[in-house]
Scaffold this motif. Structure first.
Motif, mmCIF file in Angstrom:
data_model
loop_
_atom_site.group_PDB
_atom_site.id
_atom_site.type_symbol
_atom_site.label_atom_id
_atom_site.label_comp_id
_atom_site.label_asym_id
_atom_site.label_seq_id
_atom_site.Cartn_x
_atom_site.Cartn_y
_atom_site.Cartn_z
ATOM 1 N N PHE A 1 0.846 -1.185 0.000
ATOM 2 C CA PHE A 1 0.000 0.000 0.000
ATOM 3 C C PHE A 1 0.883 1.235 0.000
ATOM 4 O O PHE A 1 2.097 1.156 0.238
ATOM 5 C CB PHE A 1 -0.961 0.014 1.199
ATOM 6 N N ASP A 2 0.281 2.378 -0.280
ATOM 7 C CA ASP A 2 1.007 3.644 -0.352
ATOM 8 C C ASP A 2 0.691 4.514 0.858
ATOM 9 O O ASP A 2 -0.424 4.495 1.395
ATOM 10 C CB ASP A 2 0.640 4.419 -1.620
ATOM 11 N N VAL A 3 1.674 5.283 1.257
ATOM 12 C CA VAL A 3 1.508 6.336 2.263
ATOM 13 C C VAL A 3 1.725 7.658 1.541
ATOM 14 O O VAL A 3 2.789 7.885 0.963
ATOM 15 C CB VAL A 3 2.506 6.176 3.418
ATOM 16 N N GLU A 4 0.721 8.507 1.535
ATOM 17 C CA GLU A 4 0.794 9.772 0.815
ATOM 18 C C GLU A 4 1.422 10.859 1.695
ATOM 19 O O GLU A 4 1.427 10.746 2.926
ATOM 20 C CB GLU A 4 -0.598 10.198 0.361
ATOM 21 N N PRO A 5 1.941 11.934 1.075
ATOM 22 C CA PRO A 5 2.508 13.029 1.876
ATOM 23 C C PRO A 5 1.538 13.591 2.915
ATOM 24 O O PRO A 5 1.959 14.004 3.996
ATOM 25 C CB PRO A 5 2.873 14.072 0.812
ATOM 26 N N SER A 6 0.239 13.570 2.602
ATOM 27 C CA SER A 6 -0.745 14.088 3.559
ATOM 28 C C SER A 6 -0.830 13.231 4.825
ATOM 29 O O SER A 6 -1.369 13.669 5.840
ATOM 30 C CB SER A 6 -2.126 14.170 2.895
ATOM 31 N N ASP A 7 -0.295 12.005 4.784
ATOM 32 C CA ASP A 7 -0.274 11.142 5.960
ATOM 33 C C ASP A 7 0.861 11.495 6.914
ATOM 34 O O ASP A 7 0.987 10.885 7.984
ATOM 35 C CB ASP A 7 -0.141 9.673 5.534
#
Length: 333
Positions: free
Chosen positions: A290-296
C-alpha cells in the motif's frame, strides 16, 4: 520532535472549487444588513474571522448572497475611515475584493453588489494591526537547525502578532525576515500559515533571521540545510502495535551533517510500503502492499495480526526508489 504538519494553501491562490466545497473551513461573517456573507480562506484553516490584517499584507475577501440572493459582481465599495486599508475588486473573482492593510486601526467596508437581477448592499468592519512580535520555528521540531530535500518547497512555522497579542493574517513578501547568503535574499512569502520558500535547486545552507522582536521566547534565527536524497536517513520507527488493532508507526526522516549532529528533515514523503511479515501485521485494509501519501505525514497504519515482530519495507519512489527496512514489536492484546 513532532510530526511534520503541512499547513499549505496560499490565500491568494484559492480556487472556486475550494470556495464552494469547504464551507465549514471558511472564516466568515454575516454583514450588518443580513444581505451578504463575507468570508475568506485562511491559509492555516482557521474559521476565526476577526483576526486583524497585518499592515503591509493583503487578503482575498469573498462575498456571497444570504438566503436566495446571489452575488455576481461588486459594483461599488467604500472604506470609512480612509487610510486603514485599501480595497479593490479581484480580477480573478468578480464576486471578491482584495484588502491591503495600510495602517493600524478599524475601518468599515461598505459594498454594493449585483446579482440575480437586483442590486443590494451590506457592510462589515475589519481591524488592521502593526506586526509587533513574531514566532519562528521549523515545522518538524524545536531545534535551531533542520534539513529540507532539494527540489521541494520549504515552509517555516512563522506567526506574526500585534502588540496586544492578536495573531495577524494576510499574505506578503515583506515578512521582516532576512535570508543569507545574498543570492537567496528576497525570496519567500508569508501568511498566517508560515513562511513559504520555493524549492531550492542546489544543496547548501541558508540562514533565516527575523528582524521582528521574538514572541514568547521564540528563536530569532533558524538554520536551513538543503540536502540531496543520498544523505537522507530515518530515526527508529515510533509507535506501538497491538494484536487485533490498527495502530500507527511514525517514520521520522533525519540527516547527519558533517559535524555529527542529527537534524530532522522537514519533508512529508510519498512511500510505497510492503509488509514483509504478513503473519504478524498487515496494512489497515488487510493488504501487503500500500502507499503512504505526503498528507499522511510519514505515518504508516498497520494492523497487528499476531504477537511477534512486524517488518516492513519502505521505498521512496520520488527519491530514486531509496529503500529502508523498519520493524516493530506486535504486543499481545
Amino acid at each position: 520532535m513532532s510530526g511534520v504538519r503541512t499547513r499549505a494553501m496560499m490565500m491568494l491562490m484559492a480556487t472556486a472549487v475550494v470556495m464552494t466545497t469547504a464551507c465549514d473551513d471558511r472564516a466568515r461573517q454575516e454583514g450588518e444588513e443580513g444581505n451578504v456573507q463575507f468570508f475568506y480562506l485562511p491559509a492555516d484553516n482557521s474559521t476565526e474571522f476577526d483576526r486583524p490584517l497585518a499592515v503591509g499584507s493583503g487578503m482575498l475577501l469573498y462575498l456571497e448572497g444570504i438566503d436566495d440572493r446571489q452575488v455576481d459582481r461588486v459594483v461599488e465599495m467604500k472604506v470609512e475611515p480612509e487610510g486603514i486599508f485599501e480595497v479593490s475588486v479581484s480580477r480573478e473573482y468578480p464576486h471578491a475584493v482584495v484588502l491591503s492593510g495600510q495602517s493600524a486601526g478599524t475601518a468599515r467596508l461598505s459594498v454594493e453588489v449585483e446579482g440575480g437581477g437586483e442590486r443590494f448592499s451590506d457592510a462589515t468592519t475589519f481591524k488592521v494591526a502593526d506586526v509587533a512580535r513574531a514566532e519562528l520555528a521549523h515545522i518538524c521540531g524545536s531545534t535551531a537547525n533542520a534539513a529540507y530535500l532539494v527540489g521541494t518547497p520549504v515552509t517555516l512555522d512563522f506567526r506574526r502578532y500585534s502588540s496586544g497579542g492578536d495573531m495577524l493574517v494576510g499574505s506578503t513578501r515583506s515578512c521582516g525576515l532576512e535570508l543569507s547568503p545574498e543570492e537567496v535574499s528576497g525570496r519567500g512569502r508569508c501568511d498566517e500559515a508560515g513562511f513559504h520558500l520555493s524549492p531550492f535547486t542546489q544543496p547548501g545552507a541558508v540562514l533565516v533571521e527575523s528582524m521582528i522582536a521574538p514572541h514568547s521566547g521564540s528563536r530569532s534565527e533558524l538554520g536551513v540545510q538543503v540536502i540531496t536524497p543520498d544523505v537522507l536517513d530515518f530515526d527508529t520507527a515510533e509507535g506501538r502495535l497491538r494484536e487485533g488493532l490498527t495502530d500507527e508507526l511514525v517514520l521520522r526522516p533525519i540527516t547527519r551533517p558533517p559535524h555529527g549532529d542529527i537534524w530532522p528533515v522537514c519533508n512529508n514523503l510519498w512511500m510505497n510500503v510492503e509488509v514483509l511479515t504478513p503473519e504478524t501485521c498487515l496494512g489497515p485494509d488487510g493488504s501487503v502492499n500500500f502507499d503512504v501519501e505526503p498528507s499522511d505525514e510519514n505515518t504508516v497504519s498497520l494492523k497487528g495480526e499476531a504477537p511477534g515482530v512486524c517488518e516492513i519495507s519502505v521505498i521512496l519512489p520520488q527519491l530514486n526508489d531509496y529503500e529502508w527496512i523498519f520493524d516493530a514489536v506486535v504486543d499481545p492484546r
